[in-house]
Motif scaffolding. Structure first.
Motif, PDB file in Angstrom:
ATOM      1  N   TYR A 220       1.013  -1.149   0.130  1.00 24.90           N
ATOM      2  CA  TYR A 220       0.184  -0.063   0.020  1.00 24.90           C
ATOM      3  C   TYR A 220       0.686   1.123  -0.022  1.00 24.90           C
ATOM      4  O   TYR A 220       1.982   1.240   0.512  1.00 24.90           O
TER       5      TYR A 220
ATOM      6  N   VAL B 176     -12.612   4.379  10.493  1.00 26.16           N
ATOM      7  CA  VAL B 176     -13.765   4.689   9.954  1.00 26.16           C
ATOM      8  C   VAL B 176     -14.515   5.351  10.857  1.00 26.16           C
ATOM      9  O   VAL B 176     -15.266   4.695  11.551  1.00 26.16           O
TER      10      VAL B 176
ATOM     11  N   THR C 288     -15.004  13.252   2.814  1.00 28.16           N
ATOM     12  CA  THR C 288     -14.736  13.345   4.002  1.00 28.16           C
ATOM     13  C   THR C 288     -15.842  12.952   5.019  1.00 28.16           C
ATOM     14  O   THR C 288     -15.668  12.439   5.857  1.00 28.16           O
TER      15      THR C 288
ATOM     16  N   ASN D 225     -12.301  11.327  -2.696  1.00 29.33           N
ATOM     17  CA  ASN D 225     -11.750  12.453  -1.742  1.00 29.33           C
ATOM     18  C   ASN D 225     -12.933  12.745  -0.691  1.00 29.33           C
ATOM     19  O   ASN D 225     -12.848  13.911  -0.402  1.00 29.33           O
TER      20      ASN D 225
ATOM     21  N   ASN E 185     -12.219  -5.445   9.129  1.00 33.69           N
ATOM     22  CA  ASN E 185     -11.188  -5.549   8.191  1.00 33.69           C
ATOM     23  C   ASN E 185     -10.186  -7.003   8.130  1.00 33.69           C
ATOM     24  O   ASN E 185      -9.485  -7.161   7.816  1.00 33.69           O
TER      25      ASN E 185
ATOM     26  N   GLN F  58     -13.398   5.040  -2.048  1.00 29.75           N
ATOM     27  CA  GLN F  58     -13.187   4.511  -0.628  1.00 29.75           C
ATOM     28  C   GLN F  58     -14.007   3.444  -0.339  1.00 29.75           C
ATOM     29  O   GLN F  58     -15.093   3.259  -0.819  1.00 29.75           O
TER      30      GLN F  58
ATOM     31  N   ASP G  94      -4.142   3.433  -0.779  1.00 27.90           N
ATOM     32  CA  ASP G  94      -3.698   3.775   0.386  1.00 27.90           C
ATOM     33  C   ASP G  94      -4.632   3.035   1.662  1.00 27.90           C
ATOM     34  O   ASP G  94      -5.948   2.907   1.274  1.00 27.90           O
ATOM     35  N   ILE G  95      -4.123   3.078   2.605  1.00 22.16           N
ATOM     36  CA  ILE G  95      -5.214   2.820   3.905  1.00 22.16           C
ATOM     37  C   ILE G  95      -5.188   3.868   4.736  1.00 22.16           C
ATOM     38  O   ILE G  95      -4.307   4.772   4.993  1.00 22.16           O
ATOM     39  N   LYS G  96      -6.649   3.949   5.105  1.00 24.07           N
ATOM     40  CA  LYS G  96      -6.719   5.093   6.133  1.00 24.07           C
ATOM     41  C   LYS G  96      -7.072   4.715   7.465  1.00 24.07           C
ATOM     42  O   LYS G  96      -7.964   3.604   7.434  1.00 24.07           O
ATOM     43  N   ASN G  97      -6.750   5.183   8.585  1.00 22.27           N
ATOM     44  CA  ASN G  97      -6.918   4.834   9.903  1.00 22.27           C
ATOM     45  C   ASN G  97      -8.094   5.003  10.388  1.00 22.27           C
ATOM     46  O   ASN G  97      -8.131   6.427  10.564  1.00 22.27           O
TER      47      ASN G  97
END
Length: 283
Positions: free
Chosen positions: A158, A203, A245, A243, A216, A277, A198-201
């Protein structure tokens, strides 16, 4: 030595049939009954860059033709292996290690060469790449090579940057890319493109549908459901804009998702746009 188009007798009673061909192809098999087989060349095979079952592109064809094997009757009771010859000097010229040679089997939809990592064996002393543990030989085969420094299955990491980028060549076939945690993309595109993930920390709960949470890994599934027998059936994939948010994640139609319980996967076929996402939801 047998030639292409020649009928080869296959011994029955599990006697060994060990047949070499004029170009170095070798078949080794045991059959419970007498049969015959014929090997033909396909001089216009699917290009070698379309590979499924293994990741770590780029793959290329190492032969100008493929081998098409046909038995006189359906046979799924064999003990067999196939050996495809390679030229080590030619491999050096295209920067391919002998350990990165593969036998590809043309998939049923004829859009990719399928590689079976658990059935692959490279016989360096004889300059041959094998596919072993086979129960049937009918099919089309291609000698493939992967132009990477690392040997064996390659997984994508990633993030951003050249070494973390999936390069899709595009064309009339299918390409696979698998990431280090098992996320897999199977792509058919008429044009070339690159892709990064990419991984987002974390949710936030306020962007998820009511009465759902994100998930996950299978251990979290067991914890959240107390090991329910049908826990997997409560899973679904949701998506929102790339994108976004504050936009909610919206579950994709359950009719468009296939639950592969034995592989701990959810398959979502038929997507025409990958940008976005994604999360796995449990309801």
């Amino acid at each position: 030595l047998a030639n292409f188009g020649q009928t080869v007798n296959v011994l029955g009673l599990m006697e060994r049939t060990d047949q070499d061909f004029i170009d170095g192809l070798a078949l080794d098999l045991f059959s419970p009954s007498n049969r015959t087989l014929v090997v033909q060349q396909n001089l216009s095979p699917l290009p070698g860059n379309f590979v499924s079952g293994s990741s770590g592109a780029p793959f290329v064809s190492l032969s100008n033709y493929s081998w098409v094997i046909k038995l006189n009757e359906t046979a799924n009771d064999l003990i067999a292996k196939i050996e495809l010859p390679y030229d080590p000097v030619a491999l050096q010229k295209v920067d391919i290690d002998q350990g990165n040679t593969y036998v590809g089997v043309l998939a049923a939809d004829k859009k990719s060469w399928t590689v079976f990592e658990s059935q692959r064996n490279v016989h360096v002393s004889e300059n041959k790449t094998r596919m072993i543990k086979m129960t049937s030989l009918d099919g089309e085969y291609m000698l493939l090579g992967r132009q990477t420094a690392d040997i064996s299955n390659i997984f994508v990491q990633y993030g951003q940057g050249a070494t973390r980028t999936v390069n899709v060549t595009g064309g009339s076939g299918i390409e696979d890319a698998e990431f280090i945690d098992g996320l897999r993309f199977t792509i058919e595109s008429d044009h070339a493109f690159t892709m990064n993930v990419d991984i987002k920390n974390g949710v936030p709960a306020d962007v998820l549908p009511p009465n759902t949470s994100s998930l996950n890994n299978p251990a979290m599934l067991a914890a959240k459901t107390a090991g329910g027998v049908y826990a997997e059936e409560r899973l679904s994939v949701a998506r929102r804009s790339l994108n976004a948010t504050s936009e909610w994640f919206m579950p994709l139609s359950r009719q468009s998702q296939d639950l592969l319980i034995s592989e701990d996967r959810i398959k979502v076929p038929g997507l025409t746009n990958l940008d976005g996402q994604y999360v796995v939801l449990i309801s």
